[in-house]
Design a protein around this motif. Structure first.
Motif, mmCIF file in Angstrom:
data_model
loop_
_atom_site.group_PDB
_atom_site.id
_atom_site.type_symbol
_atom_site.label_atom_id
_atom_site.label_comp_id
_atom_site.label_asym_id
_atom_site.label_seq_id
_atom_site.Cartn_x
_atom_site.Cartn_y
_atom_site.Cartn_z
ATOM 1 N N PHE A 1 0.890 -1.077 0.065
ATOM 2 C CA PHE A 1 -0.073 0.206 -0.019
ATOM 3 C C PHE A 1 1.022 1.366 0.150
ATOM 4 C CE2 PHE A 1 -2.811 -3.321 1.910
ATOM 5 C CZ PHE A 1 -4.083 -2.924 1.289
ATOM 6 N N VAL A 2 0.565 2.150 -0.875
ATOM 7 C CA VAL A 2 1.407 3.337 -0.894
ATOM 8 C C VAL A 2 0.509 4.610 -1.077
ATOM 9 C CG1 VAL A 2 1.460 2.976 -3.355
ATOM 10 C CG2 VAL A 2 3.025 4.438 -2.353
ATOM 11 N N ALA A 3 1.042 5.858 -0.144
ATOM 12 C CA ALA A 3 0.279 6.711 0.081
ATOM 13 C C ALA A 3 0.136 7.502 -1.210
ATOM 14 C CB ALA A 3 0.905 7.555 1.262
ATOM 15 N N ALA A 4 -0.921 7.687 -1.825
ATOM 16 C CA ALA A 4 -1.232 8.303 -2.941
ATOM 17 C C ALA A 4 -0.745 9.818 -3.253
ATOM 18 C CB ALA A 4 -2.533 8.106 -3.423
ATOM 19 N N ARG A 5 -0.511 10.464 -2.201
ATOM 20 C CA ARG A 5 -0.002 11.629 -2.022
ATOM 21 C C ARG A 5 0.799 11.965 -0.968
ATOM 22 N NH1 ARG A 5 -2.246 16.234 -1.512
ATOM 23 N NH2 ARG A 5 -4.143 15.492 -0.107
ATOM 24 N N ALA B 1 -0.463 2.513 6.222
ATOM 25 C CA ALA B 1 -0.186 1.795 7.633
ATOM 26 C C ALA B 1 -1.115 0.914 8.130
ATOM 27 C CB ALA B 1 0.393 2.720 8.534
ATOM 28 N N THR B 2 -2.322 1.209 8.473
ATOM 29 C CA THR B 2 -3.452 0.522 8.891
ATOM 30 C C THR B 2 -3.838 -0.462 8.002
ATOM 31 O OG1 THR B 2 -4.076 2.649 9.774
ATOM 32 C CG2 THR B 2 -5.679 0.807 10.113
ATOM 33 N N HIS C 1 3.891 -1.310 3.522
ATOM 34 C CA HIS C 1 3.292 0.015 3.125
ATOM 35 C C HIS C 1 4.464 0.950 2.877
ATOM 36 C CE1 HIS C 1 3.869 0.597 7.300
ATOM 37 N NE2 HIS C 1 4.074 1.820 7.055
ATOM 38 N N ARG C 2 4.139 2.194 1.941
ATOM 39 C CA ARG C 2 5.268 2.872 1.733
ATOM 40 C C ARG C 2 4.568 4.512 2.148
ATOM 41 N NH1 ARG C 2 7.912 -0.613 1.936
ATOM 42 N NH2 ARG C 2 9.653 -1.230 0.331
ATOM 43 N N ILE D 1 8.992 6.466 -4.426
ATOM 44 C CA ILE D 1 7.480 6.383 -4.423
ATOM 45 C C ILE D 1 6.899 6.678 -5.607
ATOM 46 C CG2 ILE D 1 6.691 8.684 -3.847
ATOM 47 C CD1 ILE D 1 5.773 6.624 -1.080
ATOM 48 N N MET D 2 7.499 7.606 -6.444
ATOM 49 C CA MET D 2 7.054 7.893 -7.871
ATOM 50 C C MET D 2 7.076 6.548 -8.687
ATOM 51 S SD MET D 2 7.820 11.971 -8.264
ATOM 52 C CE MET D 2 8.372 11.868 -9.718
#
Ligand code: G3H
Length: 256
Positions: A86-90, A106-107, A116-117, A142-143
């Motif tokens: 799972f990666v934060a989209a922003r 993270a959750t 996750h990142r 991340i990109m």
């Protein structure tokens, strides 16, 4: 979705699917604007849809917001599906801590025994800072994930509400108003015709990268968001699975 068959919500979803040109529309009973517990039904349905689509080694970009956060308690490890990231989209920290993308990934990862990142960056970077960030290793890493994302889970916001929540500057607020921004999704603001009129200057998934994803889960409810939904669905990729509530679905149907 079978649970809702009796109430005609499945049919309503099917009708919207065709009219909006989306892969799937699922409607849960109630009105989120009158009853916050509708969020639990929304999260359960969205999590079920997501768990059906997820496969080995996939990268899932996740945005912030209450609607996306509602999936968390219904996520669980899926047999034979490993190495999910799972990666934060922003990068921005546009939401309160408990519902920002960095917290949600993270959750979600914890719930599913996945990885996750995160990316912690200011919400509004200056042009100079933004350019400098593009070469930072944590940003390029991340990109690269955005580029190979298989799935996106995102909310849809009303432009006005999101701008206020994000403490947007008076100058940017004026620009948004002038350009007729109606909806917001993954840091992009769209007008009533679905054209991009503004983008938050922070590192985030690009619309072209969202379009390349195999699966897109859009979660948004409440009739107060109907204008925003209609605006965003002018550009939403066809592979979008949209989970909403009865009040919004009925209001959308009346407008189409
Ligand atoms: O991008 C849109 C917002 O994340 C929606 O947030 O689900 O809390 O209304 P919300």
């Amino acid at each position: 979705a079978l649970v809702y068959e009796w109430s005609g919500l499945t049919q309503l979803g099917k009708a919207l699917e065709q009219q909006l040109g989306l892969q799937h529309v699922l409607v849960v009973p109630g009105d989120y604007n009158d009853d916050e517990t509708v969020l639990t039904l929304l999260g359960k349905e969205a999590a079920q849809q997501f768990l059906l689509t997820i496969a080995n080694e996939q990268v899932v970009a996740v945005t912030g917001g209450k609607s996306v956060a509602s999936l968390a308690q219904f996520l669980q490890p899926v047999d034979h599906q490993q190495n999910i990231t799972f990666v934060a989209a922003r990068g921005g920290i546009g939401h309160e801590m408990h519902m920002q993308a960095n917290t949600l990934v993270a959750t979600f990862a914890m719930q599913m025994d996945a990885q996750h990142r995160t990316l912690f960056l200011p919400e509004h970077l200056s042009e100079q800072a933004y350019q400098a960030m593009l070469t930072e290793p944590m940003v390029t890493e991340i990109m690269a994930y955005y580029d190979r994302a298989d799935c996106v889970i995102h909310g849809i916001g009303s432009a006005e509400e999101m701008a206020i929540r994000r403490n947007t500057s008076a100058e940017d607020l004026r620009i948004l108003e002038e350009k007729g921004a109606v909806s917001e999704a993954f840091g992009y603001y769209f007008n009533a015709e679905g054209q991009i009129v503004h983008r938050i200057r922070t590192i985030g998934i690009q619309l072209e990268q969202v379009e390349k994803c195999k699966h897109i889960i859009a979660v948004a409810a409440g009739k107060q968001k109907v204008n925003a939904m209609l605006s965003y669905f002018k550009v939403a990729p066809k592979q979008t699975i949209f989970i909403t509530d009865e009040a919004a679905a009925k209001a959308i149907a009346e407008r189409l």
